[in-house]
Design a protein around this motif. Structure first.
Motif, PDB file in Angstrom:
ATOM      1  N   TRP A   1       0.831  -1.208   0.000  1.00  0.00           N
ATOM      2  CA  TRP A   1       0.000   0.000   0.000  1.00  0.00           C
ATOM      3  C   TRP A   1       0.866   1.259   0.000  1.00  0.00           C
ATOM      4  O   TRP A   1       0.557   2.231  -0.671  1.00  0.00           O
ATOM      5  CB  TRP A   1      -0.955   0.009   1.187  1.00  0.00           C
ATOM      6  N   GLN A   2       1.951   1.208   0.767  1.00  0.00           N
ATOM      7  CA  GLN A   2       2.851   2.358   0.796  1.00  0.00           C
ATOM      8  C   GLN A   2       3.491   2.583  -0.574  1.00  0.00           C
ATOM      9  O   GLN A   2       3.639   3.712  -1.017  1.00  0.00           O
ATOM     10  CB  GLN A   2       3.948   2.164   1.851  1.00  0.00           C
ATOM     11  N   LYS A   3       3.876   1.495  -1.249  1.00  0.00           N
ATOM     12  CA  LYS A   3       4.451   1.620  -2.592  1.00  0.00           C
ATOM     13  C   LYS A   3       3.431   2.207  -3.560  1.00  0.00           C
ATOM     14  O   LYS A   3       3.763   3.059  -4.388  1.00  0.00           O
ATOM     15  CB  LYS A   3       4.931   0.253  -3.105  1.00  0.00           C
ATOM     16  N   LYS A   4       2.182   1.745  -3.476  1.00  0.00           N
ATOM     17  CA  LYS A   4       1.131   2.281  -4.340  1.00  0.00           C
ATOM     18  C   LYS A   4       0.898   3.761  -4.059  1.00  0.00           C
ATOM     19  O   LYS A   4       0.745   4.557  -4.977  1.00  0.00           O
ATOM     20  CB  LYS A   4      -0.180   1.502  -4.157  1.00  0.00           C
ATOM     21  N   ASP A   5       0.872   4.122  -2.773  1.00  0.00           N
ATOM     22  CA  ASP A   5       0.704   5.531  -2.408  1.00  0.00           C
ATOM     23  C   ASP A   5       1.864   6.375  -2.906  1.00  0.00           C
ATOM     24  O   ASP A   5       1.677   7.481  -3.404  1.00  0.00           O
ATOM     25  CB  ASP A   5       0.551   5.692  -0.884  1.00  0.00           C
ATOM     26  N   LEU A   6       3.076   5.849  -2.768  1.00  0.00           N
ATOM     27  CA  LEU A   6       4.258   6.574  -3.225  1.00  0.00           C
ATOM     28  C   LEU A   6       4.219   6.758  -4.737  1.00  0.00           C
ATOM     29  O   LEU A   6       4.494   7.850  -5.247  1.00  0.00           O
ATOM     30  CB  LEU A   6       5.531   5.829  -2.806  1.00  0.00           C
ATOM     31  N   LEU A   7       3.856   5.703  -5.473  1.00  0.00           N
ATOM     32  CA  LEU A   7       3.741   5.798  -6.926  1.00  0.00           C
ATOM     33  C   LEU A   7       2.653   6.791  -7.302  1.00  0.00           C
ATOM     34  O   LEU A   7       2.836   7.610  -8.206  1.00  0.00           O
ATOM     35  CB  LEU A   7       3.451   4.425  -7.541  1.00  0.00           C
TER      36      LEU A   7
END
Length: 195
Positions: A35-41
């Motif tokens: 989820w953090q990676k998706k938010d960062l992207l």
């Protein structure tokens, strides 16, 4: 014996619960990281797309105004200057060419900026958006080449040589550019999940 068996069962249940807890914690940590990676992207895309849209708006505005500005200001000054009594036509022609060169340089800048922005977007954009961005880049380069070709045909002695310059921002290419701009905007909103 029952007591030992009961303790073994309790120990077994405790160990199973501990493993389940650890497993769930690991799964939760893994999901949280996704989820953090998706938010960062999404944040990176939002920032890059926003910057690109600002540059695209500036370029669009510049491309529309440029021919009219060049014709209105530069050509107008030149015509007034050569019609003055005692005007040195060669000197006025040099001034005219200098102004046209300045305008041409200022028209190139947005194209370079857009190329840099597209290069940055290629790292994070979807394949569908990349195809649209490539088409946009090709349209912009085609517009610029047409504009340069038009400028090379301008002759201060032939008033009709300026006519094509007036139509540059009003052709089918410009209509496609406008539709493409809308398509890119929709795709970018979709990718950063803004409806």
């Amino acid at each position: 014996m029952n007591l030992a068996l009961g303790m073994d069962v309790t120990l077994f249940v405790t160990i199973v619960i501990a493993f389940i807890g650890w497993g769930l914690a690991i799964i939760q940590m893994y999901k949280n990281r996704q989820w953090q990676k998706k938010d960062l992207l999404a944040n990176r895309r939002y920032e890059a797309y926003n910057r690109f849209m600002v540059q695209l708006d500036a370029m669009s505005s510049n491309m529309k105004k440029f021919p009219q500005k060049m014709i209105g200001e530069t050509l107008g000054k030149f015509i007034l200057a050569i019609h003055k009594e005692g005007a040195d036509i060669d000197e006025e022609l040099i001034k005219f060419n200098t102004e046209v060169s300045k305008f041409l340089q200022s028209s190139i800048e947005p194209l370079y900026i857009m190329k840099q922005e597209i290069a940055a977007l290629k790292l994070i954009a979807s394949p569908e958006l990349l195809a649209k961005l490539d088409e946009l880049q090709n349209l912009s380069e085609d517009h610029y080449n047409d504009f340069q070709n038009c400028l090379s045909k301008i002759s201060p002695k032939d008033a009709n040589s300026y006519k094509h310059l007036e139509t540059i921002g009003k052709d089918a290419r410009w209509q496609r550019f406008t539709r493409l701009y809308e398509e890119i905007t929709i795709l970018m909103k979709k990718e950063i999940q803004i409806r």
